[in-house]
Design a protein around this motif. Structure first.
Motif, short mmCIF file in Angstrom:
data_model
loop_
_atom_site.label_atom_id
_atom_site.label_comp_id
_atom_site.label_asym_id
_atom_site.label_seq_id
_atom_site.Cartn_x
_atom_site.Cartn_y
_atom_site.Cartn_z
N THR A 11 0.82 -1.21 0.00
CA THR A 11 0.00 0.00 0.00
C THR A 11 0.86 1.27 0.00
O THR A 11 0.34 2.35 -0.23
N THR A 12 2.15 1.10 0.24
CA THR A 12 3.12 2.19 0.11
C THR A 12 4.34 1.62 -0.62
O THR A 12 4.59 0.41 -0.56
N PRO A 13 5.13 2.45 -1.27
CA PRO A 13 6.34 1.94 -1.92
C PRO A 13 7.30 1.30 -0.92
O PRO A 13 8.00 0.35 -1.26
N ASP A 83 2.70 9.10 -9.41
CA ASP A 83 2.54 7.65 -9.45
C ASP A 83 3.86 6.89 -9.52
O ASP A 83 3.87 5.69 -9.77
N LEU A 84 4.97 7.59 -9.32
CA LEU A 84 6.29 6.96 -9.33
C LEU A 84 6.97 7.17 -8.00
O LEU A 84 6.79 8.20 -7.35
N ALA A 85 7.79 6.20 -7.61
CA ALA A 85 8.55 6.33 -6.37
C ALA A 85 9.92 5.69 -6.57
O ALA A 85 10.07 4.69 -7.27
N LEU A 86 10.93 6.30 -5.95
CA LEU A 86 12.27 5.75 -5.94
C LEU A 86 12.48 5.12 -4.56
O LEU A 86 12.35 5.80 -3.54
N THR A 87 12.78 3.82 -4.55
CA THR A 87 13.04 3.13 -3.29
C THR A 87 14.50 2.71 -3.28
O THR A 87 15.11 2.49 -4.33
N THR A 97 20.56 -1.15 -3.05
CA THR A 97 19.56 -1.42 -4.07
C THR A 97 18.86 -0.12 -4.44
O THR A 97 18.73 0.78 -3.61
N VAL A 98 18.40 -0.04 -5.67
CA VAL A 98 17.61 1.10 -6.12
C VAL A 98 16.50 0.55 -7.01
O VAL A 98 16.77 -0.26 -7.91
N GLU A 99 15.28 0.99 -6.76
CA GLU A 99 14.13 0.52 -7.53
C GLU A 99 13.22 1.69 -7.88
O GLU A 99 13.15 2.67 -7.14
N VAL A 100 12.51 1.54 -8.97
CA VAL A 100 11.44 2.47 -9.33
C VAL A 100 10.13 1.72 -9.14
O VAL A 100 9.91 0.66 -9.73
N ALA A 101 9.29 2.26 -8.28
CA ALA A 101 7.97 1.67 -8.03
C ALA A 101 6.92 2.51 -8.76
O ALA A 101 7.10 3.71 -8.97
N HIS A 102 5.84 1.86 -9.13
CA HIS A 102 4.76 2.51 -9.88
C HIS A 102 3.44 2.23 -9.17
O HIS A 102 3.14 1.08 -8.87
N ARG A 103 2.70 3.31 -8.92
CA ARG A 103 1.38 3.15 -8.30
C ARG A 103 0.42 2.55 -9.32
O ARG A 103 0.32 3.01 -10.45
N ALA A 112 8.70 -1.43 -11.04
CA ALA A 112 8.79 -1.45 -12.50
C ALA A 112 10.23 -1.69 -12.94
O ALA A 112 10.48 -2.29 -13.97
N ILE A 113 11.19 -1.19 -12.14
CA ILE A 113 12.61 -1.32 -12.42
C ILE A 113 13.31 -1.66 -11.12
O ILE A 113 13.05 -1.03 -10.08
N ASP A 114 14.20 -2.65 -11.15
CA ASP A 114 14.92 -3.06 -9.95
C ASP A 114 16.39 -3.26 -10.27
O ASP A 114 16.76 -4.08 -11.10
N GLN A 115 17.23 -2.46 -9.62
CA GLN A 115 18.68 -2.62 -9.70
C GLN A 115 19.14 -3.06 -8.31
O GLN A 115 19.25 -2.26 -7.40
N PRO A 116 19.33 -4.39 -8.11
CA PRO A 116 19.61 -4.91 -6.78
C PRO A 116 20.98 -4.55 -6.20
O PRO A 116 21.19 -4.72 -5.01
N ASN A 117 21.90 -4.05 -7.00
CA ASN A 117 23.19 -3.68 -6.46
C ASN A 117 23.85 -2.64 -7.36
O ASN A 117 24.50 -2.98 -8.32
#
Length: 120
Positions: A11-13, A83-87, A97-103, A112-117
């Motif tokens: 319910t949250t990024p 509707d986008l979030a950087l985690t 890790t760096v990821e782009v989340a999409h609502r 939507a995008i996951d860079q695990p390292n």
């Protein structure tokens, strides 16, 4: 497409990182795949990427077959713009890790995008 599995939706990024650790430690490949949009991109350690649920599933089946233990690390608060979030999470071993989340239309969040390292 919203997350329609038996798994609790994000319910949250910031939920995504916590759910990843819980599901990975449980050996739940389908639970991990459910954290991603159907056409999401997961960066691979040797270069290249897994694109979409089928390829991401294959990656996590191989990773979890070795029964690794995942620790939560230190998660930074998500940066949200509409509707986008950087985690991002700094892992115990120093990796980041760096990821782009999409609502999603139902208000839940998926990666939507996951860079695990990013340091590797």
């Amino acid at each position: 497409m919203p997350n329609q599995t038996r798994h609790q939706p994000a319910t949250t990024p910031d939920d995504l990182g916590r759910f990843f650790v819980e599901r990975a430690n449980a050996g739940d490949v389908e639970g991990l795949v459910a954290l991603y949009e159907p056409e999401a991109v997961l960066a691979l350690p040797a270069g290249g990427a897994a694109i979409g649920h089928a390829e991401i599933r294959t990656v996590y089946k191989a990773v979890l077959a070795e029964r690794p233990a995942f620790e939560p690390g230190t998660q930074r608060a998500a940066m949200i713009s509409r509707d986008l979030a950087l985690t991002s999470t700094r892992l115990v071993d120093g990796a980041v890790t760096v990821e782009v989340a999409h609502r999603q239309p139902d208000g839940t969040w998926l990666w939507a995008i996951d860079q695990p390292n990013i340091l590797g």
